[in-house]
Scaffold this motif. Structure first.
Motif, PDB file in Angstrom:
ATOM      1  N   VAL A  11       0.864  -1.250  -0.021  1.00 42.15           N
ATOM      2  CA  VAL A  11      -0.057  -0.115  -0.021  1.00 42.15           C
ATOM      3  C   VAL A  11       0.887   1.264  -0.136  1.00 42.15           C
ATOM      4  CG1 VAL A  11      -1.495   1.325   1.505  1.00 42.15           C
ATOM      5  CG2 VAL A  11      -2.333  -0.860   0.901  1.00 42.15           C
ATOM      6  N   GLN A  20      -7.982  11.325  -8.658  1.00 44.22           N
ATOM      7  CA  GLN A  20      -9.048  10.695  -7.658  1.00 44.22           C
ATOM      8  C   GLN A  20     -10.364  11.878  -7.817  1.00 44.22           C
ATOM      9  OE1 GLN A  20      -8.368  10.730  -3.494  1.00 44.22           O
ATOM     10  NE2 GLN A  20      -6.323  10.773  -4.256  1.00 44.22           N
ATOM     11  N   THR A  26     -18.670   1.452  -2.592  1.00 47.11           N
ATOM     12  CA  THR A  26     -17.863   0.597  -1.677  1.00 47.11           C
ATOM     13  C   THR A  26     -18.913  -0.795  -1.468  1.00 47.11           C
ATOM     14  OG1 THR A  26     -16.500  -0.235   0.271  1.00 47.11           O
ATOM     15  CG2 THR A  26     -18.704   1.062   0.548  1.00 47.11           C
ATOM     16  N   ASP A  46     -13.530   4.270  -7.210  1.00 45.45           N
ATOM     17  CA  ASP A  46     -13.872   5.724  -7.327  1.00 45.45           C
ATOM     18  C   ASP A  46     -15.030   5.556  -8.427  1.00 45.45           C
ATOM     19  OD1 ASP A  46     -13.535   8.353  -9.084  1.00 45.45           O
ATOM     20  OD2 ASP A  46     -11.864   8.761  -7.825  1.00 45.45           O
ATOM     21  N   TRP A  53      -9.079   1.166  -5.244  1.00 45.79           N
ATOM     22  CA  TRP A  53      -8.150   1.098  -3.983  1.00 45.79           C
ATOM     23  C   TRP A  53      -7.835  -0.379  -3.605  1.00 45.79           C
ATOM     24  CZ3 TRP A  53      -5.992   5.803  -3.280  1.00 45.79           C
ATOM     25  CH2 TRP A  53      -6.503   6.671  -3.652  1.00 45.79           C
ATOM     26  N   GLN A  73      -6.630   2.139   4.816  1.00 45.84           N
ATOM     27  CA  GLN A  73      -5.702   1.364   4.011  1.00 45.84           C
ATOM     28  C   GLN A  73      -5.404   2.294   2.694  1.00 45.84           C
ATOM     29  OE1 GLN A  73      -4.960  -3.054   3.311  1.00 45.84           O
ATOM     30  NE2 GLN A  73      -6.352  -2.664   1.719  1.00 45.84           N
ATOM     31  N   ALA A  74      -6.759   2.676   2.312  1.00 49.91           N
ATOM     32  CA  ALA A  74      -6.809   3.493   1.071  1.00 49.91           C
ATOM     33  C   ALA A  74      -6.134   4.902   1.368  1.00 49.91           C
ATOM     34  CB  ALA A  74      -8.307   3.953   0.522  1.00 49.91           C
ATOM     35  N   ARG A  75      -6.343   5.564   2.616  1.00 51.95           N
ATOM     36  CA  ARG A  75      -5.946   6.614   2.830  1.00 51.95           C
ATOM     37  C   ARG A  75      -4.282   6.536   2.874  1.00 51.95           C
ATOM     38  NH1 ARG A  75      -7.274  10.110   8.436  1.00 51.95           N
ATOM     39  NH2 ARG A  75      -6.963  12.140   7.557  1.00 51.95           N
ATOM     40  N   ALA A  77      -2.735   4.880   0.882  1.00 55.82           N
ATOM     41  CA  ALA A  77      -2.326   4.521  -0.344  1.00 55.82           C
ATOM     42  C   ALA A  77      -2.282   5.888  -1.341  1.00 55.82           C
ATOM     43  CB  ALA A  77      -3.244   3.485  -1.089  1.00 55.82           C
ATOM     44  N   LEU A  79      -5.597   8.117  -0.906  1.00 56.25           N
ATOM     45  CA  LEU A  79      -7.006   8.708  -0.772  1.00 56.25           C
ATOM     46  C   LEU A  79      -7.033   9.694   0.067  1.00 56.25           C
ATOM     47  CD1 LEU A  79      -9.878   8.562  -1.728  1.00 56.25           C
ATOM     48  CD2 LEU A  79     -10.329   6.763   0.263  1.00 56.25           C
TER      49      LEU A  79
END
Length: 207
Positions: A11, A20, A26, A46, A53, A73-75, A77, A79
């Motif tokens: 990640v 983005q 989700t 997205d 993500w 986790q996305a953050r 990466a 987000l």
């Protein structure tokens, strides 16, 4: 949970700088993983760019924890949490609670496919008190009437249209309970109509 471990290990920074939007979708997809264990794969997508993500493999989706980990986790990466405007989901209590507790400014759009699935039981109950050949025809007609009225609410092109359709549905002899359910969720059904949330999908990434 090998998939989740691999995704987590890869990640940091891998999606930094990728365009983005502010609208996301989700969902959780149940699957059998190595050893026959059943797990849910949580996915964040997205709505506009199609960017996926890193997924998360969890034991369930009804608590806040797995959704917190997915978004965190996305953050990591890349987000931008502060930039999120809307999220489409199936209405799982875990994701609703997470949004309310952590991303309170984000609007939640209910997936219309899942809404129809939730309404299946109400439609069956509304037409259950008939039997026999003649009654079968009546039941089919009543179901068709209710489905058309539900479409009028869920697929409305404005809040005014949806509210007008709700009035008609509520007045149907078998429509009161369904109208009440849709009224309770109306704001979350029609988020996509607001210009501020342009691009927000009406269905989750699974569909």
């Amino acid at each position: 949970a090998d998939l989740g471990q691999v995704a987590q290990a890869s990640v940091p920074g891998q999606l930094q700088g990728i365009a983005q939007s502010k609208e996301l979708g989700t969902d959780g997809l149940w699957a059998r993983v190595r050893g026959g264990a059943k797990r849910v794969v949580l996915l964040l997508a997205d709505s506009i760019t199609g960017l996926l993500w890193p997924p998360l493999v969890a034991q369930g989706e009804e608590s806040v924890g797995p959704w917190q980990r997915l978004f965190a986790q996305a953050r990591r990466a890349g987000l931008d949490w502060d930039g999120i405007r809307g999220v489409t989901s199936d209405g799982a209590q875990g994701v609703i609670a997470f949004l309310g507790q952590t991303l309170a400014w984000v609007q939640h759009q209910r997936c219309v496919w899942h809404l129809w699935r939730n309404l299946a039981g109400d439609l069956a109950q509304a037409t259950a008190n008939t039997a026999g050949a003649v009654a079968d025809a009546v039941r089919t007609q009543v179901r068709a009437e209710l489905v058309a009225l539900i479409h009028g609410v869920i697929d409305a092109q404005s809040y005014e249209q949806a509210e007008a359709a709700l009035v008609i549905l509520r007045s149907h002899p078998q429509g009161a309970a369904i109208a009440q359910f849709l009224n309770e969720h109306l704001d979350h059904i029609l988020v996509h109509l607001v210009a501020y949330y342009a691009g927000l999908h009406r269905v989750t990434p699974e569909w």
